[in-house]
Every structure is written in C-alpha cells, then in structure tokens.
Motif scaffolding. Sequence first.
Motif, short mmCIF file in Angstrom:
data_model
loop_
_atom_site.label_atom_id
_atom_site.label_comp_id
_atom_site.label_asym_id
_atom_site.label_seq_id
_atom_site.Cartn_x
_atom_site.Cartn_y
_atom_site.Cartn_z
N ILE A 7 0.83 -1.11 -0.04
CA ILE A 7 0.00 0.02 0.08
C ILE A 7 0.95 1.29 0.04
N HIS A 8 1.87 1.28 0.98
CA HIS A 8 2.78 2.21 0.97
C HIS A 8 3.49 2.61 -0.25
N THR A 9 4.24 1.47 -0.98
CA THR A 9 4.99 1.77 -2.20
C THR A 9 4.13 2.23 -3.33
N SER A 10 2.78 2.07 -3.39
CA SER A 10 1.87 2.40 -4.29
C SER A 10 1.69 3.91 -4.17
N LEU A 11 1.84 4.61 -3.34
CA LEU A 11 1.41 5.99 -3.14
C LEU A 11 2.69 6.66 -3.66
N ARG A 12 2.33 8.22 -4.23
CA ARG A 12 3.35 8.94 -4.52
C ARG A 12 4.18 9.52 -3.34
N SER A 56 11.66 7.99 9.52
CA SER A 56 10.28 7.77 9.44
C SER A 56 9.51 8.32 8.09
N GLY A 57 8.45 7.40 8.00
CA GLY A 57 7.52 7.50 6.82
C GLY A 57 6.04 7.78 7.38
N TYR A 58 5.24 8.33 6.44
CA TYR A 58 3.97 8.86 6.91
C TYR A 58 3.14 8.83 5.85
N ARG A 59 1.90 8.06 6.21
CA ARG A 59 0.78 8.10 5.18
C ARG A 59 0.12 9.16 5.41
N THR A 77 1.91 6.58 11.16
CA THR A 77 3.34 7.06 11.00
C THR A 77 4.05 5.48 11.32
N TYR A 78 5.22 5.35 10.45
CA TYR A 78 5.96 4.17 10.58
C TYR A 78 7.42 4.11 10.21
N THR A 79 8.01 3.13 10.75
CA THR A 79 9.54 3.17 10.59
C THR A 79 9.82 2.86 9.13
N LEU A 80 10.77 3.52 8.17
CA LEU A 80 11.16 2.98 6.99
C LEU A 80 12.16 1.95 7.05
N CYS A 150 14.09 5.92 -5.07
CA CYS A 150 14.41 4.58 -4.61
C CYS A 150 13.80 4.09 -3.18
N ARG A 151 12.94 5.22 -2.64
CA ARG A 151 12.44 4.84 -1.69
C ARG A 151 13.05 4.50 -0.32
N ARG A 152 14.34 5.19 -0.33
CA ARG A 152 15.32 5.24 0.93
C ARG A 152 14.65 6.17 1.96
N ALA A 153 15.04 5.83 3.36
CA ALA A 153 14.64 6.67 4.34
C ALA A 153 15.20 7.52 4.74
N ARG A 154 16.52 7.85 4.38
CA ARG A 154 17.43 9.05 4.84
C ARG A 154 18.20 9.61 3.70
N ILE A 155 18.44 10.75 3.71
CA ILE A 155 19.11 11.51 2.29
C ILE A 155 20.61 11.54 2.69
N PRO A 156 21.55 10.90 1.85
CA PRO A 156 22.97 10.99 2.11
C PRO A 156 23.30 12.33 2.57
N THR A 157 24.37 12.60 3.23
CA THR A 157 25.14 13.74 3.31
C THR A 157 26.37 13.92 2.28
N ILE A 158 26.47 15.00 1.91
CA ILE A 158 27.45 15.52 1.17
C ILE A 158 28.34 16.52 1.90
N GLU A 159 29.65 15.95 2.27
CA GLU A 159 30.60 16.76 3.17
C GLU A 159 31.99 16.88 2.45
N PRO A 160 32.38 17.91 1.91
CA PRO A 160 33.83 17.99 1.10
C PRO A 160 34.73 18.06 2.10
N ALA A 161 35.98 17.51 1.64
CA ALA A 161 37.12 17.97 2.45
C ALA A 161 38.10 18.39 1.74
N ASP A 162 39.12 19.17 2.19
CA ASP A 162 40.11 19.77 1.56
C ASP A 162 40.99 19.13 0.94
N SER A 163 41.46 17.90 1.49
CA SER A 163 42.55 17.07 0.80
C SER A 163 42.43 15.70 1.02
N LEU A 164 43.13 14.88 0.57
CA LEU A 164 43.10 13.37 1.11
C LEU A 164 43.77 13.33 2.40
N THR A 165 44.83 14.06 2.70
CA THR A 165 45.37 14.08 4.04
C THR A 165 44.14 14.23 5.35
#
Length: 260
Positions: A7-12, A56-59, A77-80, A150-165
């Motif tokens: 039911i959940h995956t059929s919803l926008r 968390s997900g919500y209908r 309310t439910y846990t993804l 893709c129906r993930r629960a969390r948004i990945p973070t993007i955290e640049p670093a100055d250098s490989l070091t």
Amino acid sequence: MPSQNDIHTSLRRFFIPPEIVDTACPEITGSEAGHICRVLRLSAGDEVELFDGTGSGYRAQIVSANPDQVRLSIVETYTLTTESPVRVTLALGFLKENKMDDLIRPLTELGIHCLQPFYAARSVSRPKAKGLEKRLDRWQKKALEAVKQCRRARIPTIEPADSLTDVLKASDSFDLKIFFWEGEPLAVKLPEQALPYPRSILAVVGPEGGFSEDEVQMAREHGFLICGMGPRILRAQTAAVAACTVLQYLFGDMGDGCER
C-alpha cells in the motif's frame, strides 16, 4: 490482499522537513505543490506517502490543494526499513563537474551514508568556494530526488574535505577503511581481512588520474586496506559505483550481509 508495504509503495512520495511533521496540518509549498496539482493532478482526499529524511515515513491525506500550497493530514506513522545496515562513506577525488553530477543518483540508490569529495594530487577539477557551494546545492537536490525514487529513508550527506590528508586523518572512527587503487594487483577479498561485521566503512576512490604512489603510502600509514578491482582499469566514476556495490554486497543488504 496487498500488504501494508504494498500500500505504501503504491503511493506518490514526497519529502517533508521533520520540523513541520508535528504541526496541525503540514504543508507542501513551492514547485512541489505545483507538481502535485498540475502534473500529478492530486486533490483533496487523495493519499500520499511522506518521508522526513530521518528514517520515518507517513501515510497522509490531502486536505486541500492548490499550485502554491498543499495541506495534509497525517494518517499513519511508521519506520522505513530501506536503509542499509552498514554506513558507507565514499571519499571520492573531485571529478569534472558533469561526472560528479551524474554520480549522485546511482550512489544514493546504492545506499551510501555520506559522500566526501576531496582534492587529490591528480584532481583535474578544483572548484573555488563559490562554485563549490553551487555544486553542493545541486548535488543535494539530486540526492533528494533519488531518495524519493528509490524509496530510501534517509538523505545521504555530502561533506567535502580539503584534501586526501584530511580524509585519512579523520578515518580512525570507522570499523573498516579501504583504499581502492588500480596499482594493487589483488582484487577485493575483504571478508578474510576485515572485521566480520563492520557497521561503518570508509572507502576511498581516486579522481580521473588515479592516486600517486605518495598518496597510496599515506593510506598504508593510516591503516587502510589497499584493494584493487580486478585486472581492468576502471574509469573513476565506474570505480565509485563498483566500490559501493561490492561493499553493499559483502556487508550491506545486497548479498550475504543482509542475513547477519
């Protein structure tokens, strides 16, 4: 009879900031509201799925809708459960702009926890602060769109670093540290060499020109496992996707790791 998950995956599906979930009538505004009304043609009484990016997900049911504002009432309310059990941070040498843009979606779909672009010795692309800020904003929007699809629960973070070091110096908190290098003849054989159940992994992949010998030596000195990806030389963007796929198969939810 369809399952609750069916039911959940059929919803926008739409993103809602966690800070407004508990308000009396959460609202979706701006271009997303216009998309709901003009493109999807949803209206009062229709149900949608919301997610807040924290797990968390919500209908929800639409209370009222116009192209500027969609008001909602949360019904359930439910846990993804679509997040990988292993948190993969991919540290990737900066690539040329369009190549980085194209990588955000597949890396998000593969379940990475964090993307950490950094400047390597052979990085061709070296955006200045203002240009980098624009790129980060664009990448975060692409990641959000991929999470919705893709129906993930969390948004990945993007955290640049100055250098490989900087990446290497901050690596001690990870259960497993892997440095992928085309000069290493041995393909990935991690289960025999790594912790049996790593829950946080730092994977380092180089830019278009690969890593220098000095950079590989630095990684060794910081306790990284140096791994190859077979006998063929992979393009940087291919190597990034391959690395995440291998790690999700070995330790995440794409293979045996999902049974642990």
